[in-house]
Design a protein around this motif. Sequence first.
Motif, mmCIF file in Angstrom:
data_model
loop_
_atom_site.group_PDB
_atom_site.id
_atom_site.type_symbol
_atom_site.label_atom_id
_atom_site.label_comp_id
_atom_site.label_asym_id
_atom_site.label_seq_id
_atom_site.Cartn_x
_atom_site.Cartn_y
_atom_site.Cartn_z
ATOM 1 N N GLY A 96 -5.598 26.020 68.038
ATOM 2 C CA GLY A 96 -4.516 25.858 69.352
ATOM 3 C C GLY A 96 -3.445 26.553 69.580
ATOM 4 O O GLY A 96 -3.411 27.610 68.887
ATOM 5 N N CYS A 97 -2.548 25.757 69.993
ATOM 6 C CA CYS A 97 -1.494 26.931 70.444
ATOM 7 C C CYS A 97 -0.439 26.867 69.472
ATOM 8 O O CYS A 97 0.515 27.753 69.161
ATOM 9 N N ALA A 98 -0.815 25.837 68.342
ATOM 10 C CA ALA A 98 -0.271 26.326 67.229
ATOM 11 C C ALA A 98 -0.777 27.308 65.825
ATOM 12 O O ALA A 98 -0.313 27.094 64.528
ATOM 13 N N THR A 99 -1.801 27.916 66.276
ATOM 14 C CA THR A 99 -2.619 29.033 64.944
ATOM 15 C C THR A 99 -1.656 29.122 64.442
ATOM 16 O O THR A 99 -2.402 30.093 63.069
ATOM 17 N N GLY A 100 -0.593 30.403 64.965
ATOM 18 C CA GLY A 100 -0.288 31.336 64.296
ATOM 19 C C GLY A 100 1.100 30.413 63.547
ATOM 20 O O GLY A 100 0.789 31.453 62.346
ATOM 21 N N GLY A 101 1.738 28.901 64.041
ATOM 22 C CA GLY A 101 2.499 28.460 63.494
ATOM 23 C C GLY A 101 1.792 28.098 62.206
ATOM 24 O O GLY A 101 2.065 27.894 60.834
ATOM 25 N N SER A 102 0.087 28.012 62.360
ATOM 26 C CA SER A 102 0.031 27.358 60.954
ATOM 27 C C SER A 102 -1.082 28.200 60.407
ATOM 28 O O SER A 102 -0.828 27.902 59.190
ATOM 29 N N ALA A 103 -0.904 29.183 60.822
ATOM 30 C CA ALA A 103 -1.282 30.749 59.788
ATOM 31 C C ALA A 103 0.029 30.797 59.021
ATOM 32 O O ALA A 103 -0.398 30.740 57.407
ATOM 33 N N LEU A 104 0.897 30.581 59.612
ATOM 34 C CA LEU A 104 1.899 30.645 58.712
ATOM 35 C C LEU A 104 2.398 29.834 57.698
ATOM 36 O O LEU A 104 2.541 30.161 56.174
#
Length: 383
Positions: free
Chosen positions: A79-87
């Motif tokens: 969801g909206c935390a996709t980028g943060g989850s990738a990092l």
Amino acid sequence: MNAPALAIIGIGIHPFGRTEGVSGRAQAVHAVRAALADAGLGFGDMQFGFGGSWSAGDPDTLVSELGLTSLPFMNVANGCATGGSALISADAAIRAGLHDVGLVVGFDKHPRGAFNTDPASHGIGDWYGETGLMLTTQFFGLKIQRYLHVHGIGTDVLAAIAEKAFRNGALNPNAWRRKKISAEEIASAPMISHPLTQYMYCSPGEGAVAFVVCRADRAPDYTDNPVYLSGAALRSRRYGSFEVFSPWLALDAAQSPTVDAAAAAFAQAGLTPADVDVAQVQDTESGAELMHMAETGLCEHGAQEELIASGGTALDGRLPINTDGGCIANGEPIGASGLRQVYETALQLRGEAGDHQVPGGPRVGFTHVYGAPGISACTVLTR
């Protein structure tokens, strides 16, 4: 401050907004190549990749343009935390000793109009969409009404927050909305969901961000200006928290996942909110920024109104927030939005933000993203 495991040594971005004729994948390739050039490395030097996109394609297929080198490339969707989850995934891989240097990328290209989401995909019935609450403008209107009432805050602060977003966005060459809009014009714009008007909301959009990351102890081998990921955490909702696509409220309300994620990120970094020099918080709409300022610990509940009115969250204030214009000025491509916050904070810590640079040489940055169905990802960045 605790010793970090991961350093950001290269940053790249494709401007946010609408780029007709350019696919989301092409925007991602642009951002990756910019990050590689910033780090002085080639794609063949990468040992791993983590990437996320909601609607613009599978990130692992970017290797078709970047290079067929056999590196492990994992798609991340949260969801909206996709980028943060990738990092966070990259941080975990480096902490585990699996790799020394690699790539993180997030991108998206959403169609015009509101996000189109099926209630069933979030475990709720069709009735939730039929009542209009799948349209998140309505949910956020209800949530900020309650928050303003509980904490005795006036509605004027909502226009002030959006005014700051457009003011900062006008100084940011990568922002979508680059025109200043006065608080008076924002307040008098068409009402969408009371008390939030048209110009208090962000819009789905396009954009891409990429980072080259490495083991923290190897950072000086690549750059003399690294930015360190000193803390990173993601949390989901607790029982009783009132979150988007979570259609009920318990008799005893629980704290938001933002509270848990921010506390965990600061604890990992060995720092506190009082140490933060510059911050980016989720501003899906003006009310979100207001609430998240307190939920992250950057100020007390109810103290936001005075802090904002005094200019404390402006670029030259004591706690600059959403220095690039936030989601309101940049729009929200889901896969890239959280990484945009990290990109902006890295620029600020490197002293390279140009016309929207925070004065005084900031050394500690904080980022926060929030999304459906009640998840939050936070980072603490240092130099």
